[in-house]
Design a protein around this motif. Structure first.
Motif, PDB file in Angstrom:
ATOM      1  N   ALA A 171       0.820  -1.210   0.000  1.00  0.00           N
ATOM      2  CA  ALA A 171       0.000   0.000   0.000  1.00  0.00           C
ATOM      3  C   ALA A 171       0.856   1.264   0.000  1.00  0.00           C
ATOM      4  N   ASN A 172       0.429   2.289   0.750  1.00  0.00           N
ATOM      5  CA  ASN A 172       1.051   3.604   0.656  1.00  0.00           C
ATOM      6  C   ASN A 172       2.516   3.603   1.078  1.00  0.00           C
ATOM      7  N   PHE A 173       2.846   2.783   2.082  1.00  0.00           N
ATOM      8  CA  PHE A 173       4.232   2.755   2.565  1.00  0.00           C
ATOM      9  C   PHE A 173       5.162   2.241   1.467  1.00  0.00           C
ATOM     10  N   ALA A 174       4.744   1.176   0.794  1.00  0.00           N
ATOM     11  CA  ALA A 174       5.545   0.643  -0.310  1.00  0.00           C
ATOM     12  C   ALA A 174       5.629   1.642  -1.455  1.00  0.00           C
ATOM     13  N   ALA A 175       4.530   2.353  -1.717  1.00  0.00           N
ATOM     14  CA  ALA A 175       4.535   3.357  -2.789  1.00  0.00           C
ATOM     15  C   ALA A 175       5.532   4.467  -2.492  1.00  0.00           C
ATOM     16  N   MET A 176       5.619   4.889  -1.220  1.00  0.00           N
ATOM     17  CA  MET A 176       6.576   5.932  -0.864  1.00  0.00           C
ATOM     18  C   MET A 176       8.009   5.460  -1.079  1.00  0.00           C
ATOM     19  N   MET A 177       8.291   4.205  -0.719  1.00  0.00           N
ATOM     20  CA  MET A 177       9.637   3.676  -0.952  1.00  0.00           C
ATOM     21  C   MET A 177       9.951   3.630  -2.446  1.00  0.00           C
ATOM     22  N   LYS A 178       8.954   3.257  -3.225  1.00  0.00           N
ATOM     23  CA  LYS A 178       9.154   3.192  -4.677  1.00  0.00           C
ATOM     24  C   LYS A 178       9.468   4.567  -5.244  1.00  0.00           C
ATOM     25  N   TRP A 179       8.711   5.590  -4.829  1.00  0.00           N
ATOM     26  CA  TRP A 179       8.953   6.949  -5.320  1.00  0.00           C
ATOM     27  C   TRP A 179      10.349   7.426  -4.926  1.00  0.00           C
ATOM     28  N   LEU A 180      10.718   7.198  -3.656  1.00  0.00           N
ATOM     29  CA  LEU A 180      12.030   7.622  -3.188  1.00  0.00           C
ATOM     30  C   LEU A 180      13.141   6.915  -3.951  1.00  0.00           C
ATOM     31  N   LYS A 182      13.151   5.743  -6.879  1.00  0.00           N
ATOM     32  CA  LYS A 182      13.243   6.210  -8.261  1.00  0.00           C
ATOM     33  C   LYS A 182      13.724   7.652  -8.370  1.00  0.00           C
ATOM     34  N   GLY A 183      13.895   8.317  -7.232  1.00  0.00           N
ATOM     35  CA  GLY A 183      14.354   9.693  -7.257  1.00  0.00           C
ATOM     36  C   GLY A 183      13.300  10.695  -7.653  1.00  0.00           C
ATOM     37  N   ILE A 184      12.025  10.336  -7.486  1.00  0.00           N
ATOM     38  CA  ILE A 184      10.937  11.242  -7.855  1.00  0.00           C
ATOM     39  C   ILE A 184      10.835  12.360  -6.822  1.00  0.00           C
ATOM     40  N   PRO A 185      10.895  13.622  -7.229  1.00  0.00           N
ATOM     41  CA  PRO A 185      10.738  14.724  -6.269  1.00  0.00           C
ATOM     42  C   PRO A 185       9.339  14.702  -5.647  1.00  0.00           C
ATOM     43  N   LEU A 186       9.274  14.899  -4.353  1.00  0.00           N
ATOM     44  CA  LEU A 186       8.005  14.879  -3.625  1.00  0.00           C
ATOM     45  C   LEU A 186       7.816  16.203  -2.893  1.00  0.00           C
ATOM     46  N   PRO A 187       6.603  16.776  -2.938  1.00  0.00           N
ATOM     47  CA  PRO A 187       6.366  18.077  -2.309  1.00  0.00           C
ATOM     48  C   PRO A 187       6.103  17.961  -0.805  1.00  0.00           C
ATOM     49  N   LEU A 188       6.940  17.182  -0.107  1.00  0.00           N
ATOM     50  CA  LEU A 188       6.658  16.826   1.281  1.00  0.00           C
ATOM     51  C   LEU A 188       7.828  17.174   2.199  1.00  0.00           C
ATOM     52  N   LEU A 234      10.119  10.973   8.317  1.00  0.00           N
ATOM     53  CA  LEU A 234       9.982   9.580   7.906  1.00  0.00           C
ATOM     54  C   LEU A 234      10.579   9.367   6.512  1.00  0.00           C
ATOM     55  N   LEU A 235      10.262  10.257   5.586  1.00  0.00           N
ATOM     56  CA  LEU A 235      10.781  10.131   4.226  1.00  0.00           C
ATOM     57  C   LEU A 235      12.298  10.287   4.195  1.00  0.00           C
ATOM     58  N   GLN A 236      12.836  11.180   5.006  1.00  0.00           N
ATOM     59  CA  GLN A 236      14.283  11.351   5.066  1.00  0.00           C
ATOM     60  C   GLN A 236      14.965  10.097   5.601  1.00  0.00           C
ATOM     61  N   LYS A 237      14.401   9.514   6.650  1.00  0.00           N
ATOM     62  CA  LYS A 237      14.966   8.284   7.210  1.00  0.00           C
ATOM     63  C   LYS A 237      14.824   7.115   6.231  1.00  0.00           C
ATOM     64  N   MET A 238      13.699   7.077   5.549  1.00  0.00           N
ATOM     65  CA  MET A 238      13.468   6.005   4.585  1.00  0.00           C
ATOM     66  C   MET A 238      14.456   6.106   3.433  1.00  0.00           C
ATOM     67  N   SER A 246      16.987  12.064  -0.666  1.00  0.00           N
ATOM     68  CA  SER A 246      15.570  12.403  -0.524  1.00  0.00           C
ATOM     69  C   SER A 246      15.317  13.720  -1.246  1.00  0.00           C
ATOM     70  N   ARG A 247      14.549  13.656  -2.313  1.00  0.00           N
ATOM     71  CA  ARG A 247      14.267  14.854  -3.106  1.00  0.00           C
ATOM     72  C   ARG A 247      12.934  15.427  -2.642  1.00  0.00           C
ATOM     73  N   LEU A 248      12.972  16.117  -1.511  1.00  0.00           N
ATOM     74  CA  LEU A 248      11.758  16.626  -0.894  1.00  0.00           C
ATOM     75  C   LEU A 248      11.683  18.132  -1.084  1.00  0.00           C
ATOM     76  N   ILE A 249      10.636  18.572  -1.730  1.00  0.00           N
ATOM     77  CA  ILE A 249      10.426  19.996  -1.994  1.00  0.00           C
ATOM     78  C   ILE A 249       9.636  20.584  -0.824  1.00  0.00           C
ATOM     79  N   PRO A 250      10.118  21.689  -0.219  1.00  0.00           N
ATOM     80  CA  PRO A 250       9.455  22.247   0.967  1.00  0.00           C
ATOM     81  C   PRO A 250       8.206  23.062   0.640  1.00  0.00           C
ATOM     82  N   VAL A 251       7.179  22.386   0.174  1.00  0.00           N
ATOM     83  CA  VAL A 251       5.892  23.039  -0.092  1.00  0.00           C
ATOM     84  C   VAL A 251       5.155  23.217   1.230  1.00  0.00           C
ATOM     85  N   PRO A 252       4.671  24.413   1.565  1.00  0.00           N
ATOM     86  CA  PRO A 252       3.964  24.622   2.834  1.00  0.00           C
ATOM     87  C   PRO A 252       2.748  23.704   2.959  1.00  0.00           C
TER      88      PRO A 252
END
Length: 311
Positions: A171-180, A182-188, A234-238, A246-252
């Protein structure tokens, strides 16, 4: 002898593996008799448990109709009740007749509610406020079991886990690992909530503790890792566990929540931006229990398994 229901599920399978490792005898059941387990068919008010209950002292009831997003049932609460309430209480009554002494019920933090204010966690003995059909069905099952305990002397132990993660998580946890991965930027990258999780190994350890601990009888415990994280943390640790950036964009957060409302994704925004914290001090104080794995250790096990499966 133990009886484990839901033995082919994420939690049930891990519990059976652990019991094998520590050489504790058990019988397992599943709907279709997977992996040598006893087949009982659909779990509802009419399921016959006589064969499975022979020589059983303790039941760990992990089988359930689980919470799913976008449930298409015309009447979800009725469907949840068939399995989670009627099926559970039918098993418990037959267990009493068969001489079972303890019933460990895997419930859900959704019995407490859907969210907490930052820094104000749920406690095990808080007033229950289930808001969705799944949470309501788990609460009704808990109440039925506790009443049965008063009437019969059956010892009931209730465990309410939040989100469970570990090797094989989906489910969502596996999807987050997959996105990370693959290097997909996330607005999180600017989410300042706090959420409690529980590693699969930690939850299994708590369940095994509750199988025979004298002080666990007729108690409710919340499960958790004892370390709360923001979605960003969580995403940074993952990402670190996956050995990627971790390609995390700091969207408010207000932008994410506004966009979620526009596209009808409020539930997703709540899970990403809202807080849900649990206090596990009751398990610590009553049972002397401590989560054996840290969050970092558990995430590393989860990431290693994910990478191996996707090599």
């Amino acid at each position: 002898m133990l009886l484990i229901t839901g033995s082919n599920g994420f939690l049930g399978a891990a519990l059976c593996t652990f019991l094998n490792d520590i050489k504790i005898d058990y019988k397992s059941v599943s709907r279709r008799g997977y992996a040598g387990s006893i087949s009982v068919g659909n779990i509802d008010a009419h399921t016959q448990w006589s064969e499975a209950l022979r020589d059983i002292d303790v039941i760990v009831h992990a089988a359930a109709r689980v919470h799913v997003m976008n449930d298409a049932s015309l009447d979800p609460l009725t469907e949840f009740r068939k399995v989670n309430v009627e099926g559970t209480l039918n098993l418990a009554r037959q267990a009493v007749a068969a001489g079972v002494s303890r019933f460990v019920f895997i419930s859900s933090i959704k019995v407490n509610g859907e969210s907490t204010e930052l820094g104000l966690p749920f406690f095990a003995d808080d007033l229950a406020v289930p808001l969705d059909p799944y949470g309501v069905s788990k609460y009704e099952a808990e109440q039925g079991l506790l009443q049965l305990a008063k009437e019969t002397g059956l010892e009931v132990v209730i465990i309410r886990p939040p989100l469970v993660y570990g090797p094989g998580v989906k489910a969502n946890f596996a999807a987050m690992m997959k996105w990370l991965n693959k290097g997909i930027p996330l607005p999180l990258g600017a989410i300042h909530n706090q959420r409690s999780l529980v590693a699969l190994d930690n939850l299994v350890d708590l369940i095994v503790t509750c199988i025979d601990h004298p002080a666990a009888a007729n108690q409710i415990f919340l499960a958790g890792d004892g370390e709360d994280l923001s979605t960003t943390e969580l995403l940074q640790k993952m990402a670190k566990a996956l050995d990627v950036s971790s390609r995390l964009i700091p969207v408010p957060m207000w932008c994410l929540q506004f966009g979620a409302r526009l596209f009808g994704k409020q539930a997703m925004a709540q899970r990403l931006c809202g807080s849900l914290q649990v206090d596990i001090s009751k398990a610590r104080n009553v049972l002397g229990w401590r989560p054996p794995l840290t969050v970092d250790e558990a995430l590393q096990k989860t990431a290693d398994d994910f990478l191996q499966r996707n090599a």
